[in-house]
Design an enzyme around this catalytic site. Sequence first.
Site, PDB file in Angstrom:
ATOM      1  CG  ASN A 100      43.981  42.201  42.341  1.00  0.00           C
ATOM      2  OD1 ASN A 100      43.352  41.553  43.013  1.00  0.00           O
ATOM      3  ND2 ASN A 100      44.167  43.437  42.465  1.00  0.00           N
TER       4      ASN A 100
ATOM      5  CB  CYS B 261      36.853  36.109  49.697  1.00  0.00           C
ATOM      6  SG  CYS B 261      36.293  36.700  51.373  1.00  0.00           S
TER       7      CYS B 261
ATOM      8  CG  HIS C 293      45.363  39.089  45.201  1.00  0.00           C
ATOM      9  ND1 HIS C 293      44.335  39.732  46.286  1.00  0.00           N
ATOM     10  CD2 HIS C 293      46.391  39.904  45.497  1.00  0.00           C
ATOM     11  CE1 HIS C 293      44.795  40.618  46.866  1.00  0.00           C
ATOM     12  NE2 HIS C 293      46.302  40.643  46.619  1.00  0.00           N
TER      13      HIS C 293
ATOM     14  CB  ALA D 111      42.147  46.210  45.145  1.00  0.00           C
ATOM     15  NE  ARG D 112      45.366  46.860  49.878  1.00  0.00           N
ATOM     16  CZ  ARG D 112      46.861  46.574  50.302  1.00  0.00           C
ATOM     17  NH1 ARG D 112      47.016  46.962  51.731  1.00  0.00           N
ATOM     18  NH2 ARG D 112      47.528  45.626  49.755  1.00  0.00           N
TER      19      ARG D 112
END
Length: 668
Positions: free
Chosen positions: A509, A386, A457, A534-535
């Site tokens: 990711n 994050c 990611h 994700a998005r």
Amino acid sequence: MEQNAEKRSIVGDDNSTVKRQDTSPSKGIAHIKPEYIVPLKQNENQKVAIYDEEMSSDRMTNEFAGGTNKKNKNGRGKKRGQNKNRDNRQVKEQNVLCPRLIHGDISKCSFGDNCRFVHDINLYLSTKKPEVESNIFPSCPVFNSLGFCPMGFKCRFLSSHLNKEDNILISKKEIDPDAQTIWSVKGEVNHISPERKLDLIKRRFPFTKSNEILEIIDSFQQECRDSMKPEEEVESTPQLKKQDPDVEQPVAPQVEQRNKELSEHRMKQREVYLKYKDTRYFAQEKKPLDLYHKKIVSPLTTVGNLPYRRLMRKLGADVTYSEMALAVPLIQGTNSEWALPKAHTSEFPGFGVQVACSKAWQAAKAAEALANSVSEISEINLNSGCPIDLLYRQGSGSALLDNPARMIRCLNAMNYVSKDIPITVKIRTGTKEGHPIAEGLVKRLVNETDVAAITLHGRSRQQRYTKSADWDYVSQVADTLRSAEADFIETEQGKEGRDSKNRIQFVGNGDVNNFEDWYRYLNGNENIDSVMVARGALIKPWIFEEVESQQYLDKTSTERLDILRDYAQFSMEHWGTDEYGISQCRRFFCEFMSFFHRYVPMGICERYPVKLNERPPNWCGRDELETLMGSTDVNDWIKLSDLFFGKTDENFVFVPKHKSSSYANRDS
């Protein structure tokens, strides 16, 4: 080099760019067919997208998280970043019906005349707001789905399940709200019991396993600290100081007692260290975790709520994750944090709970509380990626990338206390652009932890979401992981510790927006087990239907409206159909629309697919509804919500997370 060549081929070669430079959109702009492009009005600015969506929760955004209002050439405010101080709390009812009377039984309230809530049902109904008028939901959707409305007299669709002559609620099922909890009727799981939550609040919860593992970890850390000191310094420390029996050394009783306790404590630490130094003390038998070629939805704060995850399951997702929960509020029994692990029965198996923490004791106690309080969990995921500034400064999220030893302690503590629930971790390439550390990190994770899966990611913390994910590096890390795994299995600890058949799952990711992306990254390297979306799953929730059929699906406006209808249905089943519940449903509907509206229909595009970081010029759809769904105006999102939740109350407030409402230079 191959990735760069691929980017050039999508945009077009140099010659085609020269030929079309006067008529075609510039780089980074989605190519729309001319007949669907709407000319700009006078003094109207071109849409400029802000794509730094951090999926950050309102509970974690403050002045640390950034966001600026810069001035443009005209001296006007330039809307950038997030609305840090937005307040989306909704107005509650003025006359609140007693919770014990929601289903009409006045005898259930033990407070009687001293109760601070309304007991007169007729009075409550006379002051209650008008019923919801919706063509899509002409009657209570929850009652139609469950055969029972948990909101009872508070429901905004009350007439559909009320006998007006006798003023008695109608139910298709014989349900006693006391005997059968409401959440079980709704098909929801992972609700912590009131008794367990009270134990956490009162600090009565027995963190037995956590105390054990923290003692072991402390002994290893102390041994490491001592090993770095000169021998003379170690011997001179109070707890290990050797006394000369021939020389009297007057010592105050308090100091003598303290030195004795320190010495005993250090000796105990030494015993613990010697007992576990040659073992994988954190190893525990776990349930198998299978992510191989699974369709995975990333943890998404705020928008990744239960109704959205349920929608994604219906549209083909195999694995979903909770919104990120903070470890300390979980340990303290905070209601809002314990709402996050809740899931729908359709999500299990394949549901993971994501936790953020900064220290091993937080990780251990949060994982132990989860493992002993909720049961329908397939994995507990440590968030080490994050990028939010507030978490980073506290040592959580991607800050753990700067301190791999601490991350490893957190993972081992979680693995020890989580019973048979596997522990996984989500990381980024690093914290600084151009300085990736994931390759070295995964080697340590293989050798020093028992993580069941690693998700990478392909961006650094510094990159956030504004630059393309580096899938070449993701693939490189996957190869490194398999190589390190093979080397470790040959060691003595590896032969005992890891079953070669149950390899660490590796998930990539970043920038997956269509089925071609999904298959290209998945099939490009056999060491990658799956790809997380994700998005792309927010903008195009049917992405996994495309993955399954291996073709693009040009959803019509009616089909997309059906998706919104399902989301609205699931929202009302989860948050309720009373005044506050409808308000919550509408708010999260608008949060969902802040991504959903960014879908550019395939039928109006000159070139498809549209990349995540490409923005369209002003466009109109093939019909009025399609145009409305693609609007960047918050008022249009609210207008769409009116189709499902009735006319918006004048007190309803919604401020989009991003000041641009996904696009900048808006005057409204």
